[in-house]
Design an enzyme around this catalytic site. Structure first.
Site, mmCIF file in Angstrom:
data_model
loop_
_atom_site.group_PDB
_atom_site.id
_atom_site.type_symbol
_atom_site.label_atom_id
_atom_site.label_comp_id
_atom_site.label_asym_id
_atom_site.label_seq_id
_atom_site.Cartn_x
_atom_site.Cartn_y
_atom_site.Cartn_z
ATOM 1 N N CYS A 306 -0.012 -56.111 9.058
ATOM 2 C CA CYS A 306 -0.428 -55.693 10.393
ATOM 3 C C CYS A 306 0.329 -56.347 11.551
ATOM 4 O O CYS A 306 0.448 -55.716 12.608
ATOM 5 C CB CYS A 306 -1.930 -55.859 10.575
ATOM 6 S SG CYS A 306 -2.517 -57.554 10.528
ATOM 7 N N ARG A 336 6.405 -61.019 -0.833
ATOM 8 C CA ARG A 336 6.069 -62.439 -0.765
ATOM 9 C C ARG A 336 6.734 -63.171 -1.924
ATOM 10 O O ARG A 336 6.697 -62.678 -3.058
ATOM 11 C CB ARG A 336 4.554 -62.671 -0.841
ATOM 12 C CG ARG A 336 3.836 -62.199 0.377
ATOM 13 C CD ARG A 336 2.354 -62.504 0.338
ATOM 14 N NE ARG A 336 1.688 -61.829 1.426
ATOM 15 C CZ ARG A 336 0.386 -61.842 1.643
ATOM 16 N NH1 ARG A 336 -0.391 -62.515 0.830
ATOM 17 N NH2 ARG A 336 -0.142 -61.203 2.650
ATOM 18 N N GLU A 338 6.431 -65.495 -4.558
ATOM 19 C CA GLU A 338 5.295 -66.117 -5.242
ATOM 20 C C GLU A 338 5.700 -67.291 -6.118
ATOM 21 O O GLU A 338 4.860 -67.941 -6.719
ATOM 22 C CB GLU A 338 4.574 -65.079 -6.104
ATOM 23 C CG GLU A 338 3.878 -63.987 -5.300
ATOM 24 C CD GLU A 338 2.608 -64.484 -4.624
ATOM 25 O OE1 GLU A 338 2.269 -65.665 -4.788
ATOM 26 O OE2 GLU A 338 1.976 -63.687 -3.904
ATOM 27 N N ARG A 347 0.214 -60.310 -9.779
ATOM 28 C CA ARG A 347 0.758 -61.196 -8.738
ATOM 29 C C ARG A 347 2.262 -60.987 -8.711
ATOM 30 O O ARG A 347 2.974 -61.420 -9.615
ATOM 31 C CB ARG A 347 0.404 -62.647 -9.057
ATOM 32 C CG ARG A 347 0.521 -63.572 -7.880
ATOM 33 C CD ARG A 347 0.004 -64.955 -8.238
ATOM 34 N NE ARG A 347 0.069 -65.853 -7.105
ATOM 35 C CZ ARG A 347 -0.902 -66.030 -6.223
ATOM 36 N NH1 ARG A 347 -2.016 -65.360 -6.392
ATOM 37 N NH2 ARG A 347 -0.775 -66.863 -5.223
ATOM 38 N N GLU A 355 -2.714 -50.604 4.791
ATOM 39 C CA GLU A 355 -3.239 -51.583 5.748
ATOM 40 C C GLU A 355 -4.048 -50.870 6.823
ATOM 41 O O GLU A 355 -3.551 -49.965 7.499
ATOM 42 C CB GLU A 355 -2.087 -52.350 6.396
ATOM 43 C CG GLU A 355 -2.525 -53.440 7.355
ATOM 44 C CD GLU A 355 -3.003 -54.702 6.641
ATOM 45 O OE1 GLU A 355 -2.934 -54.733 5.397
ATOM 46 O OE2 GLU A 355 -3.435 -55.646 7.325
ATOM 47 N N ASP A 416 -13.260 -61.789 0.721
ATOM 48 C CA ASP A 416 -12.443 -61.492 -0.462
ATOM 49 C C ASP A 416 -13.240 -60.608 -1.413
ATOM 50 O O ASP A 416 -14.436 -60.854 -1.655
ATOM 51 C CB ASP A 416 -12.057 -62.779 -1.193
ATOM 52 C CG ASP A 416 -10.797 -63.406 -0.628
ATOM 53 O OD1 ASP A 416 -10.192 -62.811 0.284
ATOM 54 O OD2 ASP A 416 -10.421 -64.490 -1.108
ATOM 55 N N GLU A 432 -8.672 -61.534 -6.970
ATOM 56 C CA GLU A 432 -8.888 -61.019 -5.617
ATOM 57 C C GLU A 432 -8.078 -59.736 -5.493
ATOM 58 O O GLU A 432 -6.847 -59.763 -5.542
ATOM 59 C CB GLU A 432 -8.431 -62.030 -4.579
ATOM 60 C CG GLU A 432 -8.593 -61.509 -3.144
ATOM 61 C CD GLU A 432 -7.682 -62.205 -2.157
ATOM 62 O OE1 GLU A 432 -7.272 -63.351 -2.408
ATOM 63 O OE2 GLU A 432 -7.345 -61.560 -1.150
ATOM 64 N N ASN A 435 -9.007 -57.611 0.557
ATOM 65 C CA ASN A 435 -9.820 -58.388 1.486
ATOM 66 C C ASN A 435 -10.068 -57.588 2.745
ATOM 67 O O ASN A 435 -9.489 -56.530 2.959
ATOM 68 C CB ASN A 435 -9.177 -59.747 1.809
ATOM 69 C CG ASN A 435 -7.824 -59.605 2.469
ATOM 70 O OD1 ASN A 435 -7.621 -58.751 3.317
ATOM 71 N ND2 ASN A 435 -6.878 -60.444 2.081
ATOM 72 N N CYS A 461 -8.750 -56.315 10.159
ATOM 73 C CA CYS A 461 -7.806 -55.614 9.285
ATOM 74 C C CYS A 461 -8.308 -55.698 7.843
ATOM 75 O O CYS A 461 -9.124 -56.551 7.499
ATOM 76 C CB CYS A 461 -6.402 -56.208 9.396
ATOM 77 S SG CYS A 461 -6.289 -57.943 8.948
ATOM 78 N N ARG A 468 -3.145 -54.468 -7.087
ATOM 79 C CA ARG A 468 -4.370 -55.236 -7.375
ATOM 80 C C ARG A 468 -5.520 -54.310 -7.781
ATOM 81 O O ARG A 468 -6.266 -54.617 -8.707
ATOM 82 C CB ARG A 468 -4.761 -56.064 -6.151
ATOM 83 C CG ARG A 468 -3.784 -57.200 -5.844
ATOM 84 C CD ARG A 468 -3.870 -58.298 -6.885
ATOM 85 N NE ARG A 468 -2.961 -59.398 -6.608
ATOM 86 C CZ ARG A 468 -3.280 -60.504 -5.932
ATOM 87 N NH1 ARG A 468 -4.496 -60.632 -5.451
ATOM 88 N NH2 ARG A 468 -2.406 -61.451 -5.743
#
Length: 502
Positions: A306, A336, A338, A347, A355, A416, A432, A435, A461, A468
């Site tokens: 976002c 990302r 990781e 992951r 989003e 979460d 998770e 969220n 957001c 996931r």
């Protein structure tokens, strides 16, 4: 103990101020009860512990607590001193030199080693961290010591909290459900040829069957959240520049996890000819040579989805009739780094996400988050039939800034959504899988967004990670569509045939 400050500085003068010595003493004595105490509880202002007038200035040592910090106190003295010397003695104040500045910050334990700009040394003794800072007048005027103190206080707080895990408060859970699958879903997806590893780390290539499930998840989001709640689709940038992360707060702590973007110094083919020639001869990409020909990073690939939306609203005034605002983006990947945390499709370094961003008055934002929670509950209970739970945790924007704890405003925070992963065992870690956050005024304030009626604006957001969702669903329901909930089978339809190999 409380915060303690001690500063030693000298106001440089254009001539010897000795003739005004007694007037300076009288002014400073009066200042302790007036300008150095202004805004502080009685007896809690700053104090002048020593003063010396010599041939080229007035030297002072000031101590204080948190209310009138010593660096603020010494700045408060500049104007009355300049007026006293200028009007009565035609002597000018040329500037302020700081020779010593020490801050003591309460802490129950020492911090691990760290380095900060302007910090000469750091020591721990008697329940306090003592910082020795090297600062000048401009740094004090620009509030550098306040930012240093806030940062160290955050480090103390984060160390005492020990991480996000300690801020996990269960809100709701679905209860036990029977699972038809107990294997690692990524292994099974690979075995069946639904996914293959991409060329980069933490990256997957999704085959037709996996994509069909992703698209089914998207249709659920469209039909159950986006359309009924009135969201409008936008496309957010996927290259995020430093100025955006400075305003969003990510510049405070995102560095270990982003993929940096460095543009070439020039697109002149002659500038790059030796790189191309090197590869043509050796068939090896000359990384060191490339490193010499690219510029410094201008930012990074999309990390949190976002923040790059907010420049669209930056500096704008929103009409009251245009609030609340609901927009969403599903236009690309997020990235990302990781490191060692990679695991299968759960992951990853590159992932796909929808989003949802919402903004309005605090009451509108909180009410909308409650509506969304009900929508999510319907999806996970009635369509995907998951065993899941929700927990109130450290707000995501605080976690991504390297902060710990909970927001001071109790309505601000992150929920979460977690799913049990049967292959991890009875006591295994839950995943998770998405969220939802109410971020308070952080983003409207950071990007200078105002409302027509000048009411306070908040935002929220929710990131829906398709990898996931898929990992949680496959882990509990397996890959055989006959074992999937009827409501989901109807949405996904017949899976397409996969890619065949000889």
């Amino acid at each position: 103990m409380e915060l303690q400050f001690r500063i030693k500085g000298k106001f440089k003068t254009s001539a010897d101020p000795a003739p005004a010595r007694q007037e300076i003493l009288d002014m400073l004595k009066d200042a302790e009860g007036t300008i150095l105490s202004k805004g502080a509880p009685e007896g809690m202002g700053a104090g002048i512990t020593s003063m010396n007038v010599d041939g080229d200035g007035v030297e002072l040592e000031i101590t204080s607590g948190r209310y009138v910090r010593a660096h603020d106190a010494i700045l408060r003295l500049r104007k009355p001193l300049a007026e006293l010397l200028g009007k009565g003695h035609r002597i000018g104040v040329r500037g302020l030199e700081i020779s010593e500045y020490v801050v003591r910050i309460p802490s129950e334990q020492p911090l691990k080693e760290f380095k900060l700009p302007y910090m000469n040394s750091v020591e721990y003794a008697d329940g306090a961290i003592t910082l020795s800072l090297e600062l000048g007048q401009s740094e004090i005027e620009n509030r550098v010591p306040d930012r240093i103190i806030s940062l160290v206080e955050d480090k103390v707080k984060a160390q005492s909290y020990g991480g996000k895990g300690e801020h996990w408060n269960l809100m709701w859970e679905s209860g036990k459900k029977e699972h038809v699958f107990d294997q690692d879903p990524t292994e099974e997806l690979m075995k069946r040829g639904w996914i293959k590893r991409g060329a980069s780390r933490g990256q997957w290539i999704h085959g037709p069957q996996s994509v069909a499930v992703f698209r089914a998840f998207e249709r659920i989001v469209m039909e159950e959240i986006v359309k009924p709640l009135g969201y409008r689709e936008m496309i957010f940038p996927k290259l995020v520049t430093w100025d955006v992360w400075q305003r969003s707060g990510h510049a405070k702590g995102v560095y270990p996890e982003i993929y940096y973007v460095c543009p070439p110094k020039t697109r002149d083919p002659e500038f790059w000819e030796e790189v191309a020639d090197h590869y043509k001869v050796t068939l090896e990409v000359p990384l060191d040579m490339i490193a010499q020909k690219i510029d410094k990073p201008i930012g990074g690939l999309c990390y949190a989805q976002c923040p790059p939306f907010w420049p669209f609203l930056q500096g704008e005034t929103m009409p009251d009739a245009g609030l609340p605002l609901y927009v969403f983006d599903r236009s690309g990947t997020s990235h990302r780094y990781e490191s060692g945390g990679l695991h299968g499709m759960e992951r990853v370094d590159e992932f796909h996400r929808i989003e949802l961003v919402f903004m309005g008055t605090p009451e509108q934002v909180v009410a909308h988050s409650e509506d969304m929670q009900k929508r999510y509950m319907h999806i996970f209970n009635d369509i995907l039939d998951l065993e899941w739970r929700t927990a109130w945790v450290t707000p995501w924007f605080m976690a991504q800034e390297g902060l710990a704890g909970l927001a001071t405003e109790t309505r601000v925070g992150t929920i979460d959504y977690e799913a049990v992963m049967p292959y991890r065992g009875e006591d295994g870690e839950w995943l998770e899988f998405q969220n939802m956050s109410v971020n308070g005024d952080k983003y409207p304030k950071g990007f200078n967004v105002k409302s027509q009626s000048n009411k306070e604006l908040w935002s929220g957001c929710s990131g829906i990670g398709l990898e996931r969702w898929a990992s949680a669903f496959y882990a509990q329901k397996g890959l055989d569509p006959d074992g999937w909930p009827a409501a989901f089978r109807e949405i996904v339809g017949e899976l397409p045939e996969g890619i065949r190999f000889l």
